[in-house]
Design a protein around this motif. Structure first.
Motif, PDB file in Angstrom:
ATOM      1  N   VAL A  96      10.560  31.655  -5.832  1.00 49.37           N
ATOM      2  CA  VAL A  96      11.258  30.479  -5.317  1.00 49.37           C
ATOM      3  C   VAL A  96      11.542  30.695  -3.833  1.00 49.37           C
ATOM      4  CG1 VAL A  96      13.314  29.036  -5.540  1.00 49.37           C
ATOM      5  CG2 VAL A  96      12.343  30.106  -7.558  1.00 49.37           C
ATOM      6  N   ARG A  97      11.234  29.690  -3.065  1.00 52.93           N
ATOM      7  CA  ARG A  97      11.549  29.686  -1.626  1.00 52.93           C
ATOM      8  C   ARG A  97      12.633  28.645  -1.396  1.00 52.93           C
ATOM      9  NH1 ARG A  97       9.694  33.973  -1.606  1.00 52.93           N
ATOM     10  NH2 ARG A  97       7.501  34.457  -1.441  1.00 52.93           N
ATOM     11  N   SER A  98      13.257  28.725  -0.252  1.00 48.69           N
ATOM     12  CA  SER A  98      14.324  27.761   0.043  1.00 48.69           C
ATOM     13  C   SER A  98      13.781  26.338   0.109  1.00 48.69           C
ATOM     14  CB  SER A  98      15.024  28.136   1.344  1.00 48.69           C
ATOM     15  OG  SER A  98      14.116  28.092   2.426  1.00 48.69           O
ATOM     16  N   SER A  99      12.527  26.189   0.471  1.00 48.98           N
ATOM     17  CA  SER A  99      11.938  24.843   0.534  1.00 48.98           C
ATOM     18  C   SER A  99      11.702  24.270  -0.859  1.00 48.98           C
ATOM     19  CB  SER A  99      10.625  24.887   1.314  1.00 48.98           C
ATOM     20  OG  SER A  99       9.723  25.787   0.694  1.00 48.98           O
ATOM     21  N   ASP A 100      11.731  25.094  -1.905  1.00 52.63           N
ATOM     22  CA  ASP A 100      11.529  24.629  -3.274  1.00 52.63           C
ATOM     23  C   ASP A 100      12.811  24.091  -3.913  1.00 52.63           C
ATOM     24  OD1 ASP A 100       8.894  25.504  -3.073  1.00 52.63           O
ATOM     25  OD2 ASP A 100       9.366  27.480  -3.918  1.00 52.63           O
ATOM     26  N   LEU A 101      13.934  24.288  -3.273  1.00 52.38           N
ATOM     27  CA  LEU A 101      15.213  23.863  -3.830  1.00 52.38           C
ATOM     28  C   LEU A 101      15.420  22.362  -3.648  1.00 52.38           C
ATOM     29  CD1 LEU A 101      17.513  26.712  -2.463  1.00 52.38           C
ATOM     30  CD2 LEU A 101      16.424  26.573  -4.708  1.00 52.38           C
ATOM     31  N   ALA A 102      15.930  21.705  -4.680  1.00 51.93           N
ATOM     32  CA  ALA A 102      16.314  20.294  -4.591  1.00 51.93           C
ATOM     33  C   ALA A 102      17.837  20.271  -4.465  1.00 51.93           C
ATOM     34  CB  ALA A 102      15.867  19.529  -5.825  1.00 51.93           C
ATOM     35  N   ILE A 103      18.310  19.801  -3.336  1.00 52.01           N
ATOM     36  CA  ILE A 103      19.739  19.868  -3.025  1.00 52.01           C
ATOM     37  C   ILE A 103      20.297  18.450  -2.964  1.00 52.01           C
ATOM     38  CG2 ILE A 103      21.444  20.721  -1.381  1.00 52.01           C
ATOM     39  CD1 ILE A 103      19.020  22.589  -0.412  1.00 52.01           C
ATOM     40  N   SER A 104      21.413  18.235  -3.680  1.00 52.90           N
ATOM     41  CA  SER A 104      22.059  16.920  -3.690  1.00 52.90           C
ATOM     42  C   SER A 104      23.552  17.128  -3.882  1.00 52.90           C
ATOM     43  CB  SER A 104      21.472  16.059  -4.812  1.00 52.90           C
ATOM     44  OG  SER A 104      21.716  16.651  -6.062  1.00 52.90           O
ATOM     45  N   LYS A 105      24.271  16.014  -3.919  1.00 50.56           N
ATOM     46  CA  LYS A 105      25.714  16.062  -4.186  1.00 50.56           C
ATOM     47  C   LYS A 105      25.992  15.225  -5.410  1.00 50.56           C
ATOM     48  CE  LYS A 105      27.559  17.351   0.177  1.00 50.56           C
ATOM     49  NZ  LYS A 105      28.852  17.784   0.606  1.00 50.56           N
ATOM     50  N   ASP A 106      26.967  15.667  -6.209  1.00 49.56           N
ATOM     51  CA  ASP A 106      27.328  14.906  -7.400  1.00 49.56           C
ATOM     52  C   ASP A 106      28.450  13.920  -7.074  1.00 49.56           C
ATOM     53  OD1 ASP A 106      29.588  16.478  -7.205  1.00 49.56           O
ATOM     54  OD2 ASP A 106      29.326  17.479  -9.121  1.00 49.56           O
ATOM     55  N   ALA A 107      28.984  13.279  -8.091  1.00 54.11           N
ATOM     56  CA  ALA A 107      30.011  12.251  -7.913  1.00 54.11           C
ATOM     57  C   ALA A 107      31.303  12.815  -7.319  1.00 54.11           C
ATOM     58  CB  ALA A 107      30.312  11.568  -9.239  1.00 54.11           C
ATOM     59  N   ASN A 108      31.551  14.100  -7.552  1.00 57.71           N
ATOM     60  CA  ASN A 108      32.762  14.741  -7.031  1.00 57.71           C
ATOM     61  C   ASN A 108      32.541  15.353  -5.652  1.00 57.71           C
ATOM     62  OD1 ASN A 108      34.044  14.111  -9.426  1.00 57.71           O
ATOM     63  ND2 ASN A 108      33.464  16.039 -10.380  1.00 57.71           N
ATOM     64  N   ASP A 109      31.423  15.021  -5.009  1.00 57.91           N
ATOM     65  CA  ASP A 109      31.073  15.512  -3.674  1.00 57.91           C
ATOM     66  C   ASP A 109      30.866  17.032  -3.658  1.00 57.91           C
ATOM     67  OD1 ASP A 109      30.364  14.695  -1.105  1.00 57.91           O
ATOM     68  OD2 ASP A 109      32.282  15.382  -0.279  1.00 57.91           O
ATOM     69  N   ARG A 110      30.397  17.574  -4.780  1.00 45.23           N
ATOM     70  CA  ARG A 110      30.048  18.988  -4.856  1.00 45.23           C
ATOM     71  C   ARG A 110      28.544  19.138  -4.731  1.00 45.23           C
ATOM     72  NH1 ARG A 110      31.883  21.987  -9.748  1.00 45.23           N
ATOM     73  NH2 ARG A 110      30.923  23.614  -8.521  1.00 45.23           N
ATOM     74  N   VAL A 111      28.111  20.221  -4.118  1.00 44.67           N
ATOM     75  CA  VAL A 111      26.686  20.481  -3.930  1.00 44.67           C
ATOM     76  C   VAL A 111      26.064  20.871  -5.269  1.00 44.67           C
ATOM     77  CG1 VAL A 111      25.024  22.012  -2.828  1.00 44.67           C
ATOM     78  CG2 VAL A 111      26.974  21.162  -1.534  1.00 44.67           C
ATOM     79  N   VAL A 112      24.925  20.255  -5.583  1.00 42.38           N
ATOM     80  CA  VAL A 112      24.142  20.591  -6.766  1.00 42.38           C
ATOM     81  C   VAL A 112      22.786  21.078  -6.289  1.00 42.38           C
ATOM     82  CG1 VAL A 112      23.088  19.739  -8.889  1.00 42.38           C
ATOM     83  CG2 VAL A 112      25.326  18.879  -8.181  1.00 42.38           C
ATOM     84  N   ILE A 113      22.423  22.285  -6.680  1.00 44.48           N
ATOM     85  CA  ILE A 113      21.143  22.878  -6.284  1.00 44.48           C
ATOM     86  C   ILE A 113      20.295  23.026  -7.538  1.00 44.48           C
ATOM     87  CG2 ILE A 113      20.027  24.833  -5.170  1.00 44.48           C
ATOM     88  CD1 ILE A 113      22.771  25.464  -3.877  1.00 44.48           C
ATOM     89  N   GLU A 114      19.089  22.450  -7.498  1.00 42.89           N
ATOM     90  CA  GLU A 114      18.168  22.540  -8.627  1.00 42.89           C
ATOM     91  C   GLU A 114      16.916  23.286  -8.188  1.00 42.89           C
ATOM     92  OE1 GLU A 114      17.929  18.880 -11.190  1.00 42.89           O
ATOM     93  OE2 GLU A 114      18.823  18.024  -9.372  1.00 42.89           O
ATOM     94  N   PHE A 115      16.331  24.020  -9.138  1.00 45.41           N
ATOM     95  CA  PHE A 115      15.089  24.732  -8.860  1.00 45.41           C
ATOM     96  C   PHE A 115      14.234  24.736 -10.111  1.00 45.41           C
ATOM     97  CE2 PHE A 115      18.062  27.821 -10.467  1.00 45.41           C
ATOM     98  CZ  PHE A 115      17.308  28.622 -11.314  1.00 45.41           C
ATOM     99  N   GLY A 116      12.971  24.946  -9.927  1.00 40.64           N
ATOM    100  CA  GLY A 116      12.037  25.034 -11.044  1.00 40.64           C
ATOM    101  C   GLY A 116      10.746  25.672 -10.574  1.00 40.64           C
ATOM    102  N   TYR A 117      10.193  26.499 -11.428  1.00 44.04           N
ATOM    103  CA  TYR A 117       8.921  27.140 -11.108  1.00 44.04           C
ATOM    104  C   TYR A 117       8.249  27.594 -12.393  1.00 44.04           C
ATOM    105  CZ  TYR A 117      11.597  31.492 -11.636  1.00 44.04           C
ATOM    106  OH  TYR A 117      12.386  32.503 -12.117  1.00 44.04           O
ATOM    107  N   ASP A 118       6.951  27.823 -12.301  1.00 46.26           N
ATOM    108  CA  ASP A 118       6.156  28.286 -13.437  1.00 46.26           C
ATOM    109  C   ASP A 118       5.702  29.713 -13.168  1.00 46.26           C
ATOM    110  OD1 ASP A 118       6.415  25.698 -14.318  1.00 46.26           O
ATOM    111  OD2 ASP A 118       4.370  25.106 -13.776  1.00 46.26           O
ATOM    112  N   LYS A 119       5.728  30.533 -14.204  1.00 46.20           N
ATOM    113  CA  LYS A 119       5.222  31.895 -14.118  1.00 46.20           C
ATOM    114  C   LYS A 119       4.068  32.029 -15.101  1.00 46.20           C
ATOM    115  CE  LYS A 119       6.871  35.286 -12.019  1.00 46.20           C
ATOM    116  NZ  LYS A 119       6.425  35.808 -10.751  1.00 46.20           N
ATOM    117  N   GLU A 120       2.929  32.429 -14.597  1.00 46.51           N
ATOM    118  CA  GLU A 120       1.758  32.655 -15.437  1.00 46.51           C
ATOM    119  C   GLU A 120       1.573  34.170 -15.547  1.00 46.51           C
ATOM    120  OE1 GLU A 120      -2.623  31.849 -14.368  1.00 46.51           O
ATOM    121  OE2 GLU A 120      -1.851  29.989 -15.245  1.00 46.51           O
ATOM    122  N   ILE A 121       1.641  34.681 -16.758  1.00 45.82           N
ATOM    123  CA  ILE A 121       1.576  36.114 -16.992  1.00 45.82           C
ATOM    124  C   ILE A 121       0.256  36.446 -17.665  1.00 45.82           C
ATOM    125  CG2 ILE A 121       2.671  38.055 -18.165  1.00 45.82           C
ATOM    126  CD1 ILE A 121       5.271  36.343 -18.060  1.00 45.82           C
TER     127      ILE A 121
END
Length: 127
Positions: free
Chosen positions: A85-110
Motif C-alpha cells: 500500500v502506498r499513500s496514493s492508494d488511500l481513499a481519504i474522506s470525512k464522516d458525518a461527525n467531521d472525523r477523518v476516514v481512511i480506506e485502503f484495499g489491495y490484492d495479494k497473489e501468493i
C-alpha cells in the motif's frame, strides 16, 4: 487346570492405529497446510500493520489529505513490512461527525507451487 484366556474374542483384540499409508497421507496434508500458512502469514501481518497505522493516523484527525498521505509515508519508512500500500492508494474522506476516514484495499497473489496461486483481497478502513 487353569488356562489363561482373554475375555474378548480375537477380533475385538485387534490392534488399532495408523497404517503407513495413513501416516504418509496425513503427513502430506500437514506439510501442505504448513507451507500455505508460512506463505500467507506475512501478508496477514502486513494487513494488520497497515490497519494499525491507518487507525493511528485517523485518531490524530489530520486537517488535510496531504497531511494524511505524508504521515502514512513516514509510517511506511518506519514499518518496513508495509510493501503493498502506498499513500496514493488511500481513499481519504470525512464522516458525518467531521472525523477523518481512511480506506485502503489491495490484492495479494501468493505463488504456492507450479501454476497454483492463492489470491487474497485485503480491505480495511479506519475505526
Amino acid at each position: 487346570m487353569n488356562t489363561c484366556r482373554s475375555p474378548l474374542p480375537s477380533a475385538a483384540r485387534r490392534q488399532q492405529g495408523f497404517t503407513l499409508l495413513g501416516l504418509l497421507f496425513w503427513g502430506a496434508v500437514i506439510a501442505v497446510a504448513a507451507v500455505v500458512g508460512m506463505k500467507v502469514f506475512p501478508t496477514v501481518l502486513e494487513y494488520y500493520t497497515v490497519q494499525k497505522v491507518v487507525d493511528r493516523i485517523a485518531a490524530g484527525n489530520p486537517a488535510t489529505v496531504p497531511q494524511v498521505r505524508q504521515e502514512f509515508d513516514k509510517a511506511t519508512q518506519v514499518e518496513y513490512s508495509i510493501q503493498s500500500v502506498r499513500s496514493s492508494d488511500l481513499a481519504i474522506s470525512k464522516d458525518a461527525n467531521d472525523r477523518v476516514v481512511i480506506e485502503f484495499g489491495y490484492d495479494k497473489e501468493i505463488d504456492l507451487f507450479g501454476p497454483v496461486y492463492l489470491l487474497i483481497k485485503y480491505r480495511g478502513h479506519s475505526r
